[in-house]
Design an enzyme around this catalytic site. Structure first.
Site, PDB file in Angstrom:
ATOM      1  N   ALA A 124       0.862  -1.173   0.000  1.00 39.96           N
ATOM      2  CA  ALA A 124       0.000   0.000   0.000  1.00 39.96           C
ATOM      3  C   ALA A 124       0.907   1.234   0.000  1.00 39.96           C
ATOM      4  O   ALA A 124       2.076   1.159   0.388  1.00 39.96           O
ATOM      5  CB  ALA A 124      -0.893  -0.017   1.231  1.00 39.96           C
ATOM      6  N   GLU A 152      -0.500  -9.451  -0.125  1.00 38.71           N
ATOM      7  CA  GLU A 152      -1.925  -9.680   0.164  1.00 38.71           C
ATOM      8  C   GLU A 152      -2.752  -9.779  -1.117  1.00 38.71           C
ATOM      9  O   GLU A 152      -3.660 -10.608  -1.228  1.00 38.71           O
ATOM     10  CB  GLU A 152      -2.436  -8.562   1.086  1.00 38.71           C
ATOM     11  CG  GLU A 152      -1.820  -8.682   2.486  1.00 38.71           C
ATOM     12  CD  GLU A 152      -2.015  -7.449   3.347  1.00 38.71           C
ATOM     13  OE1 GLU A 152      -1.723  -6.334   2.857  1.00 38.71           O
ATOM     14  OE2 GLU A 152      -2.446  -7.580   4.499  1.00 38.71           O
TER      15      GLU A 152
HETATM   16  N1  CO8 Z   1       4.498   3.171  -1.044  1.00 36.62           N
HETATM   17  C1  CO8 Z   1       4.846   4.305  -1.675  1.00 36.62           C
HETATM   18  N2  CO8 Z   1       5.923   4.407  -2.493  1.00 36.62           N
HETATM   19  C2  CO8 Z   1       6.669   3.301  -2.654  1.00 36.62           C
HETATM   20  C3  CO8 Z   1       6.375   2.092  -2.017  1.00 36.62           C
HETATM   21  C4  CO8 Z   1       5.229   2.043  -1.177  1.00 36.62           C
HETATM   22  N3  CO8 Z   1       4.826   0.923  -0.561  1.00 36.62           N
HETATM   23  N4  CO8 Z   1       7.315   1.182  -2.362  1.00 36.62           N
HETATM   24  C5  CO8 Z   1       8.171   1.802  -3.189  1.00 36.62           C
HETATM   25  N5  CO8 Z   1       7.792   3.091  -3.361  1.00 36.62           N
HETATM   26  C6  CO8 Z   1       8.443   4.111  -4.178  1.00 36.62           C
HETATM   27  C7  CO8 Z   1       9.661   4.691  -3.475  1.00 36.62           C
HETATM   28  O1  CO8 Z   1       9.279   5.676  -2.562  1.00 36.62           O
HETATM   29  C8  CO8 Z   1      10.453   5.231  -4.638  1.00 36.62           C
HETATM   30  O2  CO8 Z   1       9.874   6.462  -5.039  1.00 36.62           O
HETATM   31  P1  CO8 Z   1      10.847   7.722  -5.408  1.00 36.62           P
HETATM   32  O3  CO8 Z   1      11.609   7.248  -6.615  1.00 36.62           O
HETATM   33  O4  CO8 Z   1       9.877   8.809  -5.711  1.00 36.62           O
HETATM   34  O5  CO8 Z   1      11.708   7.930  -4.232  1.00 36.62           O
HETATM   35  C9  CO8 Z   1      10.158   4.223  -5.755  1.00 36.62           C
HETATM   36  O6  CO8 Z   1       8.979   3.537  -5.352  1.00 36.62           O
HETATM   37  C10 CO8 Z   1      11.273   3.216  -5.927  1.00 36.62           C
HETATM   38  O7  CO8 Z   1      11.507   2.615  -4.678  1.00 36.62           O
HETATM   39  P2  CO8 Z   1      12.965   2.508  -4.005  1.00 36.62           P
HETATM   40  O8  CO8 Z   1      13.827   3.629  -4.472  1.00 36.62           O
HETATM   41  O9  CO8 Z   1      12.770   2.348  -2.544  1.00 36.62           O
HETATM   42  O10 CO8 Z   1      13.471   1.153  -4.672  1.00 36.62           O
HETATM   43  P3  CO8 Z   1      14.510   0.130  -4.041  1.00 36.62           P
HETATM   44  O11 CO8 Z   1      14.844  -0.831  -5.140  1.00 36.62           O
HETATM   45  O12 CO8 Z   1      15.622   0.821  -3.368  1.00 36.62           O
HETATM   46  O13 CO8 Z   1      13.696  -0.647  -2.903  1.00 36.62           O
HETATM   47  C11 CO8 Z   1      11.800  -1.788  -1.996  1.00 36.62           C
HETATM   48  C12 CO8 Z   1      12.592  -1.446  -3.253  1.00 36.62           C
HETATM   49  C13 CO8 Z   1      12.627  -2.706  -1.081  1.00 36.62           C
HETATM   50  C14 CO8 Z   1      10.516  -2.515  -2.426  1.00 36.62           C
HETATM   51  C15 CO8 Z   1      11.455  -0.495  -1.227  1.00 36.62           C
HETATM   52  O14 CO8 Z   1      10.876   0.419  -2.136  1.00 36.62           O
HETATM   53  C16 CO8 Z   1      10.491  -0.681  -0.105  1.00 36.62           C
HETATM   54  O15 CO8 Z   1      10.890  -1.160   0.958  1.00 36.62           O
HETATM   55  N6  CO8 Z   1       9.201  -0.295  -0.298  1.00 36.62           N
HETATM   56  C17 CO8 Z   1       8.198  -0.362   0.721  1.00 36.62           C
HETATM   57  C18 CO8 Z   1       7.749  -1.779   0.933  1.00 36.62           C
HETATM   58  C19 CO8 Z   1       6.757  -1.860   2.059  1.00 36.62           C
HETATM   59  O16 CO8 Z   1       7.050  -1.592   3.201  1.00 36.62           O
HETATM   60  N7  CO8 Z   1       5.495  -2.255   1.706  1.00 36.62           N
HETATM   61  C20 CO8 Z   1       4.451  -2.417   2.662  1.00 36.62           C
HETATM   62  C21 CO8 Z   1       3.657  -1.175   2.791  1.00 36.62           C
HETATM   63  S1  CO8 Z   1       2.478  -1.267   4.071  1.00 36.62           S
HETATM   64  C22 CO8 Z   1       1.181  -2.121   3.410  1.00 36.62           C
HETATM   65  O17 CO8 Z   1       1.235  -2.581   2.298  1.00 36.62           O
HETATM   66  C23 CO8 Z   1       0.010  -2.268   4.284  1.00 36.62           C
HETATM   67  C24 CO8 Z   1      -1.179  -2.924   3.567  1.00 36.62           C
HETATM   68  C25 CO8 Z   1      -2.383  -2.853   4.429  1.00 36.62           C
HETATM   69  C26 CO8 Z   1      -2.887  -1.437   4.532  1.00 36.62           C
HETATM   70  C27 CO8 Z   1      -4.018  -1.348   5.479  1.00 36.62           C
HETATM   71  C28 CO8 Z   1      -4.340   0.121   5.748  1.00 36.62           C
HETATM   72  C29 CO8 Z   1      -5.070   0.327   6.998  1.00 36.62           C
END
Ligand code: CO8
Length: 257
Positions: free
Chosen positions: A63, A111
């Site tokens: 998300a 999910e």
């Molecule tokens: N949300 C928003 N932006 C994201 C997300 C995300 N989940 N994942 C990646 N991005 C964006 C980054 O911010 C980045 O944007 P920008 O270029 O503008 O800085 C772009 O995508 C590329 O990402 P990275 O530069 O971080 O790429 P890397 O190769 O270095 O890393 C990863 C890749 C490991 C996937 C890393 O991006 C990461 O850790 N992302 C987050 C993963 C995460 O924690 N996901 C879980 C989110 S919580 C969730 O899903 C809850 C669901 C239930 C919700 C219920 C609500 C009540």
């Protein structure tokens, strides 16, 4: 739809979450687009769906953390409900859905894949539920579906410790059915979808219903429910043709309904 592509190819349709710059993260708009695309699937002609993510790096990286960062409790709950409603719609669609997991499947991405009937993964796929590291619980069904799909202790480790797993572990724990080199993933998903789509549609739908609804029942109710789904196939043109073809030692005609 802006963030979600829909491409029907005969009896199979491919849905692509297309927000590659944010690794296909699910914000409200993506969820709304996905909801509309699912509502628009022509169930008269489409017999199997594939869901994948745009690009080579990510299925869905969760998300949208930016959007969630300033939510109030009530808004957080509403966001959770929105995602859950779409994922449950996918899970209960009458036709099978295959997730072609082409990279990160984190949080809401893991999910989403688990709301599909079958998961196929590329070798670079990573599955994880990183929510508690962000100060929240999994909110789009992760605590429920992961614990039903893999051993409970493994699910708890992923959910409590934010332990990500690679495709090979996902395969050995049964979270995915098969793992392919990245460029072979979509051909494999299309091939499997094609095999499903060639089978008798009423029988496939009734099988999905029998499995999914039956899993929520005790065994006595579940087998009675199965009998209903089984009986529901009789007198259909496909049942008559499928059995006649066997008895006449010929290939069946394409199934119709
Ligand atoms: N949300 C928003 N932006 C994201 C997300 C995300 N989940 N994942 C990646 N991005 C964006 C980054 O911010 C980045 O944007 P920008 O270029 O503008 O800085 C772009 O995508 C590329 O990402 P990275 O530069 O971080 O790429 P890397 O190769 O270095 O890393 C990863 C890749 C490991 C996937 C890393 O991006 C990461 O850790 N992302 C987050 C993963 C995460 O924690 N996901 C879980 C989110 S919580 C969730 O899903 C809850 C669901 C239930 C919700 C219920 C609500 C009540």
């Amino acid at each position: 739809m802006g963030f979600v592509k829909y491409e029907p190819q005969g009896a199979v349709a491919v849905i692509t979450i297309d927000r590659e710059k944010a690794l296909n993260a699910l914000n409200s708009e993506v969820l709304e687009d996905l909801d509309k695309v699912i509502d628009g699937v022509d169930l008269e002609t489409i017999r199997c769906l594939i869901i994948t993510g745009a690009g080579q790096k990510s299925f869905v990286a969760g998300a949208d953390i930016g959007e969630m960062s300033s939510l109030t409790q009530a808004e957080g709950e509403a966001f959770g409900k929105k995602g859950n409603a779409v994922f449950r719609k996918i899970e209960t669609l009458p036709i099978p859905v295959i997730a072609a997991v082409n990279g990160f499947a984190l949080g809401g991405g893991c999910e989403l894949s688990m709301s599909c009937d079958i998961r196929l993964a590329s070798e670079n796929a990573t599955f994880g539920q990183p929510e508690v590291g962000l100060g929240i619980t999994a909110g789009f069904g992760g605590t429920q579906r992961l614990a039903r799909l893999i051993p409970t202790g493994k699910a708890k480790e992923m959910l409590y410790a934010c332990t990500n797993i690679k495709a090979a572990d996902a395969l050995s724990w049964g979270l995915v059915n098969a793992v392919y080199p990245a460029d072979e993933l979509m051909p494999a998903a299309l091939k499997l979808a094609g095999k499903i789509a060639n089978n008798a549609p009423i029988a496939v739908r009734n099988t999905k219903k029998a499995i999914n609804d039956g899993l929520e029942m005790g065994m006595d109710d579940a087998i009675a429910f199965e009998a209903k789904q089984f009986g529901g196939c009789f007198e259909s043109a496909d049942q008559k043709e499928g059995m006649a073809a066997f008895l006449e030692k010929r290939k069946h005609e394409p199934f119709q309904n």
